[in-house]
Structure formats: C-alpha cells, structure tokens
Motif scaffolding. Structure first.
Motif, PDB file in Angstrom:
ATOM      1  N   UNK A 174       0.817  -1.216   0.000  1.00 50.13           N
ATOM      2  CA  UNK A 174       0.000   0.000   0.000  1.00 50.13           C
ATOM      3  C   UNK A 174       0.850   1.265   0.000  1.00 50.13           C
ATOM      4  N   UNK A 175       2.082   1.190   0.471  1.00 49.21           N
ATOM      5  CA  UNK A 175       2.917   2.395   0.564  1.00 49.21           C
ATOM      6  C   UNK A 175       3.648   2.708  -0.734  1.00 49.21           C
ATOM      7  N   UNK A 176       3.701   1.758  -1.658  1.00 45.23           N
ATOM      8  CA  UNK A 176       4.398   1.969  -2.917  1.00 45.23           C
ATOM      9  C   UNK A 176       3.493   2.661  -3.935  1.00 45.23           C
ATOM     10  N   UNK A 177       4.114   3.423  -4.810  1.00 49.39           N
ATOM     11  CA  UNK A 177       3.349   4.048  -5.876  1.00 49.39           C
ATOM     12  C   UNK A 177       3.073   3.020  -6.968  1.00 49.39           C
ATOM     13  N   UNK A 178       2.168   3.370  -7.857  1.00 45.77           N
ATOM     14  CA  UNK A 178       1.813   2.453  -8.946  1.00 45.77           C
ATOM     15  C   UNK A 178       3.019   2.187  -9.832  1.00 45.77           C
ATOM     16  N   UNK A 179       3.819   3.226 -10.104  1.00 43.55           N
ATOM     17  CA  UNK A 179       5.009   3.046 -10.933  1.00 43.55           C
ATOM     18  C   UNK A 179       6.007   2.097 -10.276  1.00 43.55           C
ATOM     19  N   UNK A 180       6.186   2.244  -8.955  1.00 45.25           N
ATOM     20  CA  UNK A 180       7.120   1.364  -8.240  1.00 45.25           C
ATOM     21  C   UNK A 180       6.620  -0.085  -8.272  1.00 45.25           C
ATOM     22  N   UNK A 181       5.298  -0.261  -8.076  1.00 38.84           N
ATOM     23  CA  UNK A 181       4.724  -1.613  -8.121  1.00 38.84           C
ATOM     24  C   UNK A 181       4.935  -2.227  -9.509  1.00 38.84           C
ATOM     25  N   UNK A 182       4.644  -1.409 -10.543  1.00 34.01           N
ATOM     26  CA  UNK A 182       4.820  -1.908 -11.906  1.00 34.01           C
ATOM     27  C   UNK A 182       6.285  -2.243 -12.192  1.00 34.01           C
ATOM     28  N   UNK A 183       7.182  -1.393 -11.712  1.00 31.93           N
ATOM     29  CA  UNK A 183       8.618  -1.624 -11.902  1.00 31.93           C
ATOM     30  C   UNK A 183       9.047  -2.929 -11.223  1.00 31.93           C
ATOM     31  N   UNK A 184       8.589  -3.139 -10.004  1.00 34.45           N
ATOM     32  CA  UNK A 184       8.939  -4.362  -9.262  1.00 34.45           C
ATOM     33  C   UNK A 184       8.368  -5.593  -9.972  1.00 34.45           C
ATOM     34  N   UNK A 185       7.107  -5.488 -10.413  1.00 32.15           N
ATOM     35  CA  UNK A 185       6.482  -6.629 -11.096  1.00 32.15           C
ATOM     36  C   UNK A 185       7.163  -6.909 -12.438  1.00 32.15           C
ATOM     37  N   UNK A 186       7.565  -5.841 -13.155  1.00 40.08           N
ATOM     38  CA  UNK A 186       8.283  -6.031 -14.410  1.00 40.08           C
ATOM     39  C   UNK A 186       9.618  -6.729 -14.180  1.00 40.08           C
ATOM     40  N   UNK A 187      10.333  -6.297 -13.148  1.00 42.20           N
ATOM     41  CA  UNK A 187      11.620  -6.938 -12.819  1.00 42.20           C
ATOM     42  C   UNK A 187      11.402  -8.412 -12.484  1.00 42.20           C
ATOM     43  N   UNK A 188      10.330  -8.686 -11.734  1.00 42.07           N
ATOM     44  CA  UNK A 188      10.019 -10.070 -11.370  1.00 42.07           C
ATOM     45  C   UNK A 188       9.708 -10.896 -12.615  1.00 42.07           C
ATOM     46  N   UNK A 189       8.914 -10.348 -13.519  1.00 35.10           N
ATOM     47  CA  UNK A 189       8.579 -11.062 -14.746  1.00 35.10           C
ATOM     48  C   UNK A 189       9.830 -11.327 -15.586  1.00 35.10           C
ATOM     49  N   UNK A 190      10.695 -10.323 -15.663  1.00 34.30           N
ATOM     50  CA  UNK A 190      11.951 -10.506 -16.401  1.00 34.30           C
ATOM     51  C   UNK A 190      12.807 -11.592 -15.771  1.00 34.30           C
ATOM     52  N   UNK A 191      12.862 -11.582 -14.449  1.00 35.24           N
ATOM     53  CA  UNK A 191      13.654 -12.594 -13.736  1.00 35.24           C
ATOM     54  C   UNK A 191      13.086 -13.985 -13.991  1.00 35.24           C
ATOM     55  N   UNK A 192      11.765 -14.114 -13.913  1.00 32.65           N
ATOM     56  CA  UNK A 192      11.124 -15.408 -14.147  1.00 32.65           C
ATOM     57  C   UNK A 192      11.357 -15.857 -15.591  1.00 32.65           C
ATOM     58  N   UNK A 193      11.230 -14.922 -16.545  1.00 27.24           N
ATOM     59  CA  UNK A 193      11.440 -15.240 -17.956  1.00 27.24           C
ATOM     60  C   UNK A 193      12.880 -15.700 -18.196  1.00 27.24           C
TER      61      UNK A 193
END
Length: 155
Positions: free
Chosen positions: A44-63
């Motif tokens: 809840x404390x993260x901004x939408x951009x930070x959440x998207x950035x973290x999720x993108x990094x996670x997706x890249x790592x998984x890929x």
C-alpha cells in the motif's frame, strides 16, 4: 501429525511462490499481489510506478530463469544426440575395420593357397615328389583351400 505435515507443505508452497526481486539496490519479496520488504507488507505504501517496476523486474527474472532452464534442457538434449551419433560412428568404424581385416585375411589365405599350388606343380613337373611328399602336399593344399574358403565366407 497429519495437520503438522499439511501445515509444513502449505508453508513450503507459500515460500516457493514467493519471489525475491532486487530493484535499485533494495530487495523485495513478491507473493502473489503482495510486496514485502524485510518481512513487512509495503504494497500500500508503494506508488503504482514502483509496483509496476517491481512486477516487471520479477517477470523478467522469471522469464530469464525459464529461458535458462530451456537452454540447459536443449544443451542436455544436444549432448545426448552427440553421444548417440558418436556411438553410431564408432559402430560404423568397427564394422568397417572388421570388413577390412576380413578382406586382408582372405587375400593372405588366397595367396598362400596359390603359392602352394604353384610350388606343388613346379615340384611335380620336375619329378622331385615322392608318393609320401605328394600326399603331404595335397593335404597341405586342401587345408589352405579350406582356409581360403573360410576367409571368403567371412568376407
């Protein structure tokens, strides 16, 4: 006892589903939609951009991990095919060597037979063979003929 085992399996599965991501030098743990830092939920404390950035990094790592596994599987498959090809090549070389050896044995046996026949004919023509010598020569020629036939059949 069953409950304890089930609880351990659930904790293990949750732990497996959690993925760690390093963004800007900070380590985040992502479990489904929740984002944790040092064990605390900070979704809840993260901004939408930070959440998207973290999720993108996670997706890249998984890929990347998935691609790495696929490459490893392809390498393993290629090694297996190479070993199979090498094995087939060795078998072919072995068969070729066997054929060459059989050919050489046949030629050698045939040459011995021809030489013995020529020598027998030469000695017989000169009249230098006694009846005992003649029977010995005929036995020798017969054995060489059998040897030559045997080598030819192996060929």
């Amino acid at each position: 006892m069953k409950n304890l085992i089930i609880l351990l399996l659930i904790v293990f599965c949750i732990h497996l589903n959690a993925q760690e991501v390093n963004v800007n030098g900070k380590v985040y743990t992502v479990k489904k939609e929740a984002i944790f830092k040092d064990g605390a939920d900070i979704t809840e404390t993260l901004t939408i951009e930070e959440k998207d950035n973290i999720k993108d990094k996670l997706e890249n790592k998984i890929r990347l991990e998935k691609e790495e596994k696929e490459r490893a599987a392809q390498n393993k498959k290629a090694e297996k095919e190479q070993k199979k090809a090498e094995s087939k090549q060795k078998a072919t070389e072995k068969a070729l060597n066997k054929k060459v050896k059989a050919q050489a044995n046949f030629e050698k046996a045939d040459k011995k037979y021809d030489d013995a026949v020529k020598k027998y004919e030469k000695l017989k023509g000169k009249g230098k063979l006694s009846p005992n010598d003649e029977s010995k020569w005929l036995n020798k020629i017969e054995k060489l003929k059998k040897s030559s036939d045997k080598a030819k059949s192996k060929l």
